[in-house]
Design a protein around this motif. Sequence first.
Motif, mmCIF file in Angstrom:
data_model
loop_
_atom_site.group_PDB
_atom_site.id
_atom_site.type_symbol
_atom_site.label_atom_id
_atom_site.label_comp_id
_atom_site.label_asym_id
_atom_site.label_seq_id
_atom_site.Cartn_x
_atom_site.Cartn_y
_atom_site.Cartn_z
ATOM 1 N N PRO A 1 65.602 55.149 82.688
ATOM 2 C CA PRO A 1 65.412 55.398 81.248
ATOM 3 C C PRO A 1 66.729 55.492 80.486
ATOM 4 N N GLU A 2 67.787 55.996 81.133
ATOM 5 C CA GLU A 2 69.071 56.092 80.425
ATOM 6 C C GLU A 2 69.587 54.721 80.038
ATOM 7 N N ARG A 3 69.473 53.753 80.946
ATOM 8 C CA ARG A 3 69.914 52.399 80.620
ATOM 9 C C ARG A 3 69.084 51.822 79.484
ATOM 10 N N ALA A 4 67.765 51.985 79.565
ATOM 11 C CA ALA A 4 66.883 51.444 78.534
ATOM 12 C C ALA A 4 67.212 52.036 77.166
ATOM 13 N N LEU A 5 67.490 53.336 77.123
ATOM 14 C CA LEU A 5 67.827 53.975 75.851
ATOM 15 C C LEU A 5 69.192 53.529 75.364
ATOM 16 N N ARG A 6 70.134 53.459 76.285
ATOM 17 C CA ARG A 6 71.503 53.084 75.909
ATOM 18 C C ARG A 6 71.555 51.661 75.370
ATOM 19 N N GLU A 7 70.785 50.753 75.979
ATOM 20 C CA GLU A 7 70.818 49.348 75.585
ATOM 21 C C GLU A 7 69.751 48.983 74.561
ATOM 22 N N GLY A 8 68.951 49.956 74.147
ATOM 23 C CA GLY A 8 67.897 49.665 73.184
ATOM 24 C C GLY A 8 66.847 48.728 73.746
ATOM 25 N N ASP A 9 66.568 48.839 75.040
ATOM 26 C CA ASP A 9 65.610 47.953 75.704
ATOM 27 C C ASP A 9 64.199 48.432 75.389
ATOM 28 N N VAL A 10 63.658 47.977 74.246
ATOM 29 C CA VAL A 10 62.352 48.455 73.801
ATOM 30 C C VAL A 10 61.242 48.019 74.747
ATOM 31 N N ALA A 11 61.419 46.888 75.429
ATOM 32 C CA ALA A 11 60.396 46.433 76.376
ATOM 33 C C ALA A 11 60.279 47.403 77.539
ATOM 34 N N ALA A 12 61.415 47.827 78.073
ATOM 35 C CA ALA A 12 61.386 48.787 79.185
ATOM 36 C C ALA A 12 60.831 50.125 78.724
ATOM 37 N N LEU A 13 61.227 50.583 77.543
ATOM 38 C CA LEU A 13 60.726 51.862 77.039
ATOM 39 C C LEU A 13 59.221 51.822 76.827
ATOM 40 N N ALA A 14 58.708 50.661 76.398
ATOM 41 C CA ALA A 14 57.272 50.531 76.153
ATOM 42 C C ALA A 14 56.453 50.520 77.442
ATOM 43 N N GLU A 15 57.123 50.412 78.596
ATOM 44 C CA GLU A 15 56.406 50.481 79.878
ATOM 45 C C GLU A 15 56.079 51.914 80.273
ATOM 46 N N ALA A 16 56.682 52.877 79.595
ATOM 47 C CA ALA A 16 56.396 54.279 79.907
ATOM 48 C C ALA A 16 54.963 54.604 79.485
ATOM 49 N N PRO A 17 54.277 55.436 80.239
ATOM 50 C CA PRO A 17 52.874 55.758 79.922
ATOM 51 C C PRO A 17 52.719 56.312 78.512
ATOM 52 N N GLY A 18 51.806 55.705 77.743
ATOM 53 C CA GLY A 18 51.502 56.205 76.413
ATOM 54 C C GLY A 18 52.509 55.852 75.344
ATOM 55 N N ILE A 19 53.501 55.011 75.647
ATOM 56 C CA ILE A 19 54.532 54.634 74.672
ATOM 57 C C ILE A 19 54.229 53.225 74.164
ATOM 58 N N SER A 20 53.898 53.092 72.883
ATOM 59 C CA SER A 20 53.638 51.784 72.285
ATOM 60 C C SER A 20 54.960 51.103 71.953
ATOM 61 N N ALA A 21 54.868 49.816 71.604
ATOM 62 C CA ALA A 21 56.084 49.070 71.259
ATOM 63 C C ALA A 21 56.755 49.667 70.021
ATOM 64 N N GLY A 22 55.946 50.037 69.015
ATOM 65 C CA GLY A 22 56.520 50.632 67.814
ATOM 66 C C GLY A 22 57.174 51.976 68.100
ATOM 67 N N ARG A 23 56.518 52.776 68.922
ATOM 68 C CA ARG A 23 57.084 54.074 69.301
ATOM 69 C C ARG A 23 58.361 53.887 70.106
ATOM 70 N N ALA A 24 58.388 52.872 70.978
ATOM 71 C CA ALA A 24 59.581 52.589 71.773
ATOM 72 C C ALA A 24 60.765 52.269 70.871
ATOM 73 N N ALA A 25 60.521 51.472 69.818
ATOM 74 C CA ALA A 25 61.598 51.133 68.886
ATOM 75 C C ALA A 25 62.099 52.387 68.155
ATOM 76 N N ALA A 26 61.179 53.264 67.769
ATOM 77 C CA ALA A 26 61.576 54.499 67.079
ATOM 78 C C ALA A 26 62.406 55.396 68.002
ATOM 79 N N ILE A 27 62.006 55.482 69.268
ATOM 80 C CA ILE A 27 62.770 56.285 70.228
ATOM 81 C C ILE A 27 64.161 55.691 70.423
ATOM 82 N N ALA A 28 64.223 54.357 70.514
ATOM 83 C CA ALA A 28 65.523 53.701 70.693
ATOM 84 C C ALA A 28 66.436 53.956 69.502
ATOM 85 N N ARG A 29 65.882 53.919 68.292
ATOM 86 C CA ARG A 29 66.685 54.207 67.103
ATOM 87 C C ARG A 29 67.231 55.633 67.147
ATOM 88 N N ALA A 30 66.352 56.559 67.489
ATOM 89 C CA ALA A 30 66.785 57.960 67.563
ATOM 90 C C ALA A 30 67.849 58.143 68.636
#
Length: 669
Positions: free
Chosen positions: A23-52
Amino acid sequence: MELTAIPGVGEKTAAALADLDDPERALREGDVAALAEAPGISAGRAAAIARAAVRHEHDADGEFLATDRARDVYEDVLDLLKERTVTDYAARRMETFVPTGAPSRIAEVRALVDRATDREADPATLDALSDVTPLADPPPTRVRDRCLATADAERYAEAEEAVPELSVEVVDDARDLAELARSYATVIALDETFAGVDVAGDVRVRPDALEHPAEVVPERLLAFFAANRDTLLAAARVHDAAGMEPPCDLDALRDALSRLDDDGTPVGDDELDRLTTAVDDLDAAVGTAESVANDHLRTAIRERDVTIEGTDFLSLVEQGARVDALLSRELADEFDHAVAKARDHLIDSLDLADEADLAERVFGGDPTFPLEHDAEAVSRLRTELAAARDRRAGRIKTELADDLRALRDPADRLVRAALERDVELAVARFADDFDCTLPDVDDDVSGVAVEGGRSPLLDVPFAEVEPVDYAVSGVTLLSGVNSGGKTSTLDLLALVTVLAHMGLPVPAAAARVERVSELHYYAKSQGTLDAGAFEATLRDFADLVTGTDSRLVLVDELESITEPGASAKIIAGILESLDGGDVTAVFVSHLAGEIRDAAGIDVAVDGIEAVGLVDGELRVNRSPVTDHLARSTPELIVEKLATESAERTADDDPPTDEDDFYRRLLEKF
């Protein structure tokens, strides 16, 4: 990175993100596809988390876009960038480019821009990108030819979670294992206590099986590559077309994928194909072999010269009369020949080799008509063929999975690199389409300066947009005629500022932007505000003037919020409060003269000057003139009428009443 330290990420979301491999790599690189693979995380939510996460990583947790109109400009920028992406991933990834006052983030994105502007968006690469999507794990598929076995209840629960593809059975001793081995082709015992147990069947003791599920269930890896075949092949094409260095041997990857069916079944092995076909066609082949034998016997009986006529003999036989003795005595050779034909047909049609002995047992025995197969022999043949097929398939699956296992991580990098190339190409296309350049962004720069700036936000083709030169610092009033470009100039300043603080190139020949912490852009109010809304607006400006962060403030015709006389005094007071602070402010107003007169400080006034009226149309110099109060549209019209009236009057004629009327009006300006 502490996940819960990211704004908006609570314990539940952090727990979901923790399920990711990295998850640290995904957050650091803004990898929204990887973040969206987390349970219950939509693509839009993944982008918002990456921005934060971006803001948090670069110590920029404050809100750069301080007003609705500033956020609108940012959304317009995102739309322009997204329009130039091919993949959904890249479109989401664009949302991670947020404007901040953090030098480290600006530098990080500018490094990406430097790479991007060296890229060529050739049609072959863009076409290949259209088939690239983030890799996805297919749902588990039940595998029924093997099982896991354990005597430990906790191990049982762990096994069910780790390897959902296999049944997990509880056993107490070797006898239970032997029983399982009669029902499953392979039994994998998870307990070390079963080591050395000698039971019939394929029983393997693998205490480490749950740590290496791909070895126990090669179908999982095969299903992954089968489900992602199209995107992997497309990513390989992207690398080829773009001349990218791939993370693996692309020919080896293509070869391995060619050996997989869409459902993850290995293909291309002749022996496996033979055995599979034999199992599938066994019943049909046995039936056809019977027909071949019986056709032969029927013909032989019809043509045979025996004590009774052949036709009568055939009639008796077909009515069920016992003819064993007659067949044995009169047609023994023909019966043997028919059995041989049936056996040959069965062996040839199914291409049986090592199984020929079992096939021969399907037909034979005492002479009968019609000839019938031995059901038990067919069952034994089916069991042998299916077992051989499963053994062959298992061996091929294991071998292919071994080949693909080495490609699993490179496959991730291959697709990720292709998707990131789409991000870079979108930035490159944006820069090319709007003639962009990287601005100077520095604390030493004061205000905003744009040379040859053209806004792509205008409702005209970009090629027709007139370039604007404008430099502003401190507190400034911008005057000008109606429809002269004052609002579009504010939009250009906002656009350049937002892009510069995103780390992206700006649509200008050159630009210098002071690094600020906040952008406040107030759009023109639609009509006079009521008392409550007017009070709320004043409170907004009270908060603005008492702030301490560096800010760019853009205000469009604030005088529209109330009566013109009061507006000039209010705006003058706001400018006095902003003056001397760490603020660059541009106020567009038709009351620039009145505001300047009401202010207790020297207020700079710039103007967008109309050069005249031609056929009723304004001709405007779109670049503001420094220290110049521009004439208004009414003044230009009155001047035009006065000039035309004077030209109609002869030099030696006295002025007409009409001349005096226009002259007196013009003097009012």
